[in-house]
Design a protein around this motif. Sequence first.
Motif, PDB file in Angstrom:
ATOM      1  N   LYS A  30       0.724  -1.294   0.071  1.00  0.00           N
ATOM      2  CA  LYS A  30       0.136  -0.334   0.088  1.00  0.00           C
ATOM      3  C   LYS A  30       0.843   1.229  -0.235  1.00  0.00           C
ATOM      4  N   TRP A  31       2.011   1.023   0.672  1.00  0.00           N
ATOM      5  CA  TRP A  31       3.051   2.374   0.473  1.00  0.00           C
ATOM      6  C   TRP A  31       4.334   2.242  -0.622  1.00  0.00           C
ATOM      7  N   GLY A  32       3.949   1.161  -1.497  1.00  0.00           N
ATOM      8  CA  GLY A  32       4.800   1.308  -2.537  1.00  0.00           C
ATOM      9  C   GLY A  32       5.972   0.308  -2.369  1.00  0.00           C
ATOM     10  N   VAL A  33       6.076  -0.431  -1.184  1.00  0.00           N
ATOM     11  CA  VAL A  33       6.923  -1.015  -0.865  1.00  0.00           C
ATOM     12  C   VAL A  33       7.108  -2.606  -1.307  1.00  0.00           C
ATOM     13  N   SER A  34       8.153  -2.930  -2.130  1.00  0.00           N
ATOM     14  CA  SER A  34       8.117  -4.499  -2.764  1.00  0.00           C
ATOM     15  C   SER A  34       8.471  -5.199  -1.609  1.00  0.00           C
ATOM     16  N   VAL A  35       7.948  -6.081  -1.155  1.00  0.00           N
ATOM     17  CA  VAL A  35       8.564  -6.981  -0.097  1.00  0.00           C
ATOM     18  C   VAL A  35       9.314  -8.133  -0.817  1.00  0.00           C
ATOM     19  N   GLU A  36       9.048  -8.619  -1.983  1.00  0.00           N
ATOM     20  CA  GLU A  36       9.627  -9.666  -2.771  1.00  0.00           C
ATOM     21  C   GLU A  36      11.329  -8.865  -3.022  1.00  0.00           C
ATOM     22  N   ASN A  37      11.316  -7.575  -3.353  1.00  0.00           N
ATOM     23  CA  ASN A  37      12.573  -7.063  -3.521  1.00  0.00           C
ATOM     24  C   ASN A  37      13.496  -6.794  -2.390  1.00  0.00           C
ATOM     25  N   ALA A  38      12.785  -6.546  -1.173  1.00  0.00           N
ATOM     26  CA  ALA A  38      13.480  -6.543   0.148  1.00  0.00           C
ATOM     27  C   ALA A  38      14.116  -7.850   0.348  1.00  0.00           C
ATOM     28  N   ILE A  39      13.244  -9.019   0.080  1.00  0.00           N
ATOM     29  CA  ILE A  39      13.698 -10.301   0.382  1.00  0.00           C
ATOM     30  C   ILE A  39      15.187 -10.657  -0.561  1.00  0.00           C
ATOM     31  N   GLU A  40      15.087 -10.119  -1.748  1.00  0.00           N
ATOM     32  CA  GLU A  40      15.964 -10.447  -2.584  1.00  0.00           C
ATOM     33  C   GLU A  40      17.357  -9.874  -2.213  1.00  0.00           C
ATOM     34  N   LYS A  41      17.183  -8.428  -1.931  1.00  0.00           N
ATOM     35  CA  LYS A  41      18.195  -7.972  -1.469  1.00  0.00           C
ATOM     36  C   LYS A  41      18.916  -8.232  -0.176  1.00  0.00           C
ATOM     37  N   LEU A  42      18.008  -8.863   0.724  1.00  0.00           N
ATOM     38  CA  LEU A  42      18.660  -9.412   2.059  1.00  0.00           C
ATOM     39  C   LEU A  42      19.361 -10.661   1.842  1.00  0.00           C
ATOM     40  N   LYS A  43      18.682 -11.557   0.684  1.00  0.00           N
ATOM     41  CA  LYS A  43      19.811 -12.538   0.579  1.00  0.00           C
ATOM     42  C   LYS A  43      21.047 -12.533   0.228  1.00  0.00           C
ATOM     43  N   ASN A  44      21.465 -11.279  -0.391  1.00  0.00           N
ATOM     44  CA  ASN A  44      22.889 -11.013  -0.696  1.00  0.00           C
ATOM     45  C   ASN A  44      23.432 -10.500   0.429  1.00  0.00           C
ATOM     46  N   VAL A  45      23.018 -10.060   1.595  1.00  0.00           N
ATOM     47  CA  VAL A  45      23.829  -9.554   2.728  1.00  0.00           C
ATOM     48  C   VAL A  45      24.654 -10.708   3.193  1.00  0.00           C
ATOM     49  N   SER A  46      25.849 -10.449   3.412  1.00  0.00           N
ATOM     50  CA  SER A  46      27.043 -11.190   4.087  1.00  0.00           C
ATOM     51  C   SER A  46      27.386 -10.603   5.543  1.00  0.00           C
ATOM     52  N   ILE A  47      26.954 -11.140   6.680  1.00  0.00           N
ATOM     53  CA  ILE A  47      27.391 -10.640   7.786  1.00  0.00           C
ATOM     54  C   ILE A  47      28.790 -11.364   7.900  1.00  0.00           C
ATOM     55  N   SER A  48      29.757 -10.865   8.758  1.00  0.00           N
ATOM     56  CA  SER A  48      30.863 -11.162   9.267  1.00  0.00           C
ATOM     57  C   SER A  48      30.600 -11.722  10.572  1.00  0.00           C
ATOM     58  N   ILE A  49      30.733 -13.059  10.942  1.00  0.00           N
ATOM     59  CA  ILE A  49      30.365 -13.447  12.338  1.00  0.00           C
ATOM     60  C   ILE A  49      31.687 -13.901  12.926  1.00  0.00           C
ATOM     61  N   HIS A  50      32.082 -13.431  14.033  1.00  0.00           N
ATOM     62  CA  HIS A  50      33.262 -13.680  14.870  1.00  0.00           C
ATOM     63  C   HIS A  50      33.389 -14.991  15.537  1.00  0.00           C
ATOM     64  N   CYS A  51      34.349 -15.438  15.152  1.00  0.00           N
ATOM     65  CA  CYS A  51      34.504 -16.862  15.782  1.00  0.00           C
ATOM     66  C   CYS A  51      34.881 -16.826  17.537  1.00  0.00           C
ATOM     67  N   TRP A  52      35.313 -15.605  17.923  1.00  0.00           N
ATOM     68  CA  TRP A  52      35.698 -15.771  19.507  1.00  0.00           C
ATOM     69  C   TRP A  52      34.435 -15.873  20.380  1.00  0.00           C
ATOM     70  N   GLN A  53      33.361 -15.667  20.054  1.00  0.00           N
ATOM     71  CA  GLN A  53      32.248 -15.934  20.960  1.00  0.00           C
ATOM     72  C   GLN A  53      32.235 -17.301  21.410  1.00  0.00           C
ATOM     73  N   GLY A  54      32.815 -18.070  20.365  1.00  0.00           N
ATOM     74  CA  GLY A  54      32.545 -19.713  20.848  1.00  0.00           C
ATOM     75  C   GLY A  54      33.392 -20.376  21.719  1.00  0.00           C
ATOM     76  N   ASP A  55      34.555 -19.315  22.075  1.00  0.00           N
ATOM     77  CA  ASP A  55      35.511 -19.862  23.024  1.00  0.00           C
ATOM     78  C   ASP A  55      36.102 -18.928  24.001  1.00  0.00           C
ATOM     79  N   ASP A  56      35.358 -18.011  24.064  1.00  0.00           N
ATOM     80  CA  ASP A  56      35.778 -16.802  25.164  1.00  0.00           C
ATOM     81  C   ASP A  56      36.961 -16.208  24.745  1.00  0.00           C
ATOM     82  N   ILE A  57      37.358 -16.072  23.480  1.00  0.00           N
ATOM     83  CA  ILE A  57      38.647 -15.338  22.905  1.00  0.00           C
ATOM     84  C   ILE A  57      40.013 -16.139  23.532  1.00  0.00           C
ATOM     85  N   ALA A  58      39.889 -17.224  23.676  1.00  0.00           N
ATOM     86  CA  ALA A  58      40.991 -18.062  24.264  1.00  0.00           C
ATOM     87  C   ALA A  58      41.944 -18.492  23.120  1.00  0.00           C
TER      88      ALA A  58
END
Length: 418
Positions: A16-44
Amino acid sequence: MSVNDNFQQAKQQYEKWGVSVENAIEKLKNVSISIHCWQGDDIAGFEVNQQELSGGIDVTGNYPGKAVNPEQLRSDLEKALSLIPGTHKINLHAIYAETDGEFVDRNELEPKHFTNWVNWAKENNLGLDFNPTLFSHPKAADGLTLAHPDEEVRDFWIQHCIKSRRIGEYFGKELGQSCLTNIWIPDGYKDIPSDRLTPRKRLKESLDEIFAADVDETYNIDAVESKLFGIGSEAYVVGSHEFYMGYALKNNKLCLLDTGHYHPTEVVSNKISAMLLFSDKLALHVSRPVRWDSDHVVIFDDELREIGLEIVRNNAIDKVMIGLDFFDASINRVAAWTIGTRNMIKSLLYALLLPHDYLKQLQEEGNFTDRLALMEEFKTYPFGAVWDYYCEKMGVPVKEQWLDEIKKYEKAVLSHRE
């Protein structure tokens, strides 16, 4: 109602506000987050001569199941990734090298010490980012590294950073996507210094030497990260925001903004648009400071939504390299990864579902009443229904169902670790 039924209803409201939900989802698919490994071992990390955590960093809690070797850490990451929609990167620190039981000091690290990580990343369709580790080491015991008055100490860390950039280059070549190699140092003083300039001159000279080493920028992207203060450097930090912002702009490096590295009244969301006016790209470490740089797990709070909004409304999804940086040992570590990363992605979806052009038009016209009213109303629009649909479409659990998977993994795997 099914996930799809809820999605179809939500879709109608946004369209209703001109927002294409499908376009939003397609853009989101291409986003890559860099996930830090050090949460898993307390930075040991996995160094042979493992040192006590230092450099103004602290991890609290003793939840059972911490990863104590590379195989466990990669297994935990795989579990978290199976619960997070999208294809992402893993962010490593130098202390996660694998040296087959041989002591290899940090200034001697080579790409071969990260072969297992590269092979694993290939198998799981992941990118890798990297960080030299300038803490938890005897040569950082007095809180100074690249700005140290002792030339021998400085040179040790300069060589470590050069080796780290070459490891980043190796990651990029092997995986076919650029590696962000980010330099953060703990350098500073506990009390008021008598000379602020000289340590900063030494830091600048050290960075100049590090970046003079020939590394292919096609594969390795350099970033520098500031900090306001740390434990043991409460009065003065050599690598301040102003220092690194100036250095990055002058030397064509990325300035990395960590959400916990500023005064409590400052927010990174307010810096993004200003920085992008002068830089082609920007890097983030998204954390959650509680009163100070405490690196709490990222939640879907006002600041996270504003970060997502600033990235999306300024068409900067391809310009901002988003990484995470939190560590909590008081809760299930795999759950921490899952909660934080899903929330980061949620903030981008929330932003993608707003009519930004219309809201900008209202501001330009001075119609602040409509602008405020609509920005508030959209907070309760059914973006959650779109998020559930996206998760289902991407083959990961919907809503809190992922928590059941965590509990099964804890019972089958984590609870058996010493």
